[in-house]
Motif scaffolding. Structure first.
Motif, PDB file in Angstrom:
ATOM      1  N   LEU A 119       0.828  -1.207   0.000  1.00 16.75           N
ATOM      2  CA  LEU A 119       0.000   0.000   0.000  1.00 16.75           C
ATOM      3  C   LEU A 119       0.863   1.258   0.000  1.00 16.75           C
ATOM      4  N   ALA A 120       1.962   1.233   0.745  1.00 18.26           N
ATOM      5  CA  ALA A 120       2.851   2.393   0.785  1.00 18.26           C
ATOM      6  C   ALA A 120       3.441   2.678  -0.587  1.00 18.26           C
ATOM      7  N   LEU A 121       3.858   1.630  -1.283  1.00 17.32           N
ATOM      8  CA  LEU A 121       4.478   1.815  -2.593  1.00 17.32           C
ATOM      9  C   LEU A 121       3.502   2.404  -3.606  1.00 17.32           C
ATOM     10  N   ILE A 122       2.270   1.910  -3.629  1.00 15.51           N
ATOM     11  CA  ILE A 122       1.333   2.412  -4.646  1.00 15.51           C
ATOM     12  C   ILE A 122       0.884   3.826  -4.334  1.00 15.51           C
ATOM     13  N   HIS A 123       0.745   4.159  -3.056  1.00 15.56           N
ATOM     14  CA  HIS A 123       0.318   5.512  -2.726  1.00 15.56           C
ATOM     15  C   HIS A 123       1.472   6.494  -2.842  1.00 15.56           C
ATOM     16  N   ALA A 198      -4.259  -3.884  -4.061  1.00 11.23           N
ATOM     17  CA  ALA A 198      -3.098  -2.995  -4.077  1.00 11.23           C
ATOM     18  C   ALA A 198      -1.938  -3.626  -4.837  1.00 11.23           C
ATOM     19  N   LEU A 199      -1.782  -4.943  -4.721  1.00 12.48           N
ATOM     20  CA  LEU A 199      -0.755  -5.640  -5.502  1.00 12.48           C
ATOM     21  C   LEU A 199      -1.017  -5.466  -6.994  1.00 12.48           C
ATOM     22  N   TYR A 284     -13.650  -1.518  -1.701  1.00 12.95           N
ATOM     23  CA  TYR A 284     -14.120  -0.978  -2.972  1.00 12.95           C
ATOM     24  C   TYR A 284     -13.128   0.043  -3.523  1.00 12.95           C
ATOM     25  N   ALA A 285     -12.615   0.905  -2.646  1.00 10.87           N
ATOM     26  CA  ALA A 285     -11.713   1.966  -3.088  1.00 10.87           C
ATOM     27  C   ALA A 285     -10.462   1.398  -3.737  1.00 10.87           C
ATOM     28  N   GLU A 286      -9.866   0.360  -3.127  1.00  9.73           N
ATOM     29  CA  GLU A 286      -8.631  -0.191  -3.690  1.00  9.73           C
ATOM     30  C   GLU A 286      -8.890  -0.975  -4.976  1.00  9.73           C
TER      31      GLU A 286
END
Length: 383
Positions: A119-123, A198-199, A284-286
């Motif tokens: 999650l940290a990497l994508i955000h 997220a992956l 839903y958001a992810e």
């Protein structure tokens, strides 16, 4: 805009001053504290950099300088002491807790492998750290060897941890399910839909980076990805899109008409049925964010799959682009959001069948028999 700036600078002034950055903070899951969680460090860094840009736009050069100095002095290398060597991965992967000097909570919860890292990497990318970064640096390059090894190590860990992952692989279901961390006991410790999505986002972001930079991973970076997905993985943009599709297809496999296409918080580690908090907005958001990342990769030319092959779902994807993803997830009825997800992921399957005609289907089992260790199950759904 000025009223918003008043609220933002109040928070960032505190963060940039004194020892706030190095103070004990809660982890993403609100279960333990430490001074150096990767999620916290990357989010603080991203917030200050966005604050710097906002301050410049508001003509507040003094604050802009303070925010930038805080990043350079305390967060310039957010991954410092978060790269841990793994013999199976033949290199270092990214950990949530510091490799040395982590608090008791890190050891108690076993947070060296933690979905918060994904999650940290994508955000990090969504906050403006994306296209144009330094090649090979995991903070700027999602195709780097460190990111590949992180996916490889996490694949192995979560495949071994969750019986449903191994059962899905045995049945030929592509993708993999990720959870929070290996010692997670909440609800019995299960895969989470939002972390798995997220992956997929991370892989779509890798496709975007590959297109924008003009070339995919090479040399050690490519070898790391082939160690993760197998020798047929060429590191092209379409390969990253295909791997992301496989992950979303694994989520789709565990929801359906029996759930009326709703998304819960978790998927039971044994039965594969959805579990715990129903209609979790974060889930839903992810998932919707992952679809947005895929749409962006396709529009950039990451794959030969025509964006219009998503059929009626493109209308919804355009709607998502026009509105903030999180407000969209909260404000629209859950039934409609689930229907969009069903339509879009079903479209992945339909378009993929067309592109696989006459071509060899490449699949990697959850158990890598050559090495006798857990790997993952990814079907490259695009040629």
């Amino acid at each position: 805009k000025r009223e918003l700036w008043e609220l933002i600078k109040f928070e960032l002034d505190w963060l940039a001053s004194g020892d706030a950055i190095s103070a004990d903070t809660c982890d993403l899951w609100e279960e333990t504290t430490d001074q150096s969680f990767v999620w916290n460090r990357i989010v603080m860094r991203s917030a200050l950099l966005q604050g710097y840009n906002f301050a410049v736009s508001m003509g507040d050069s003094d604050r802009a300088a303070v925010y930038l100095a805080a990043v350079r002095n305390k967060l310039d290398d957010a991954l410092s002491d978060h790269l841990q060597f793994n013999a199976s991965a033949l290199g270092s992967f990214i950990t949530e807790c510091p490799v040395f000097g982590g608090g008791a909570g890190c050891e108690q919860y076993g947070k060296d492998i933690d979905g918060a890292v994904i999650l940290a990497l994508i955000h990090r990318w969504r906050s403006g750290g994306g296209v144009g970064g330094r090649s090979g640096d995991p903070m700027h390059d999602p195709t780097s060897a460190a990111v590949a090894r992180t996916v490889q190590v996490y694949n192995a860990a979560f495949c071994q941890e969750y019986p449903i992952n191994r059962e899905d692989a045995r049945r030929g279901v592509p993708g993999i399910l990720y959870g929070r961390y290996l010692k997670d006991s909440y609800g019995g410790g299960n895969p989470w839909q939002l972390i798995t999505a997220a992956l997929a986002s991370l892989l779509y972001q890798a496709a975007q980076f590959t297109v924008a930079s003009g070339n995919g991973p090479v040399d050690a970076n490519l070898i790391a990805w082939q160690n993760t997905f197998g020798p047929y993985f060429r590191g092209e943009a379409r390969d990253f899109v295909a791997a992301g599709d496989a992950v979303l297809m694994r989520i789709r496999h565990h929801i359906g008409f029996f759930d009326d296409w709703h998304l819960s918080e978790q998927i039971d580690r044994i039965s594969g049925k959805q579990y715990n908090a129903e209609d979790l907005t974060w889930s839903y958001a992810e998932v919707l964010s992952a679809l947005r990342e895929r749409a962006a990769a396709v529009e950039m030319g990451a794959t030969q799959v025509d964006a219009q092959s998503l059929s009626g779902s493109m209308t919804w994807l355009e709607l998502i682009e026009a509105h903030d993803i999180y407000l969209f997830a909260v404000g629209l009825s859950i039934g409609v959001v689930a229907f969009v997800m069903y339509q879009t992921i079903t479209a992945f399957q339909n378009s993929s069948r067309e592109h696989r005609k006459g071509r060899r289907q490449r699949k990697y089992g959850c158990l890598n028999r050559a090495k006798e260790e857990p790997s993952t199950s990814f079907r490259l759904v695009n040629p």
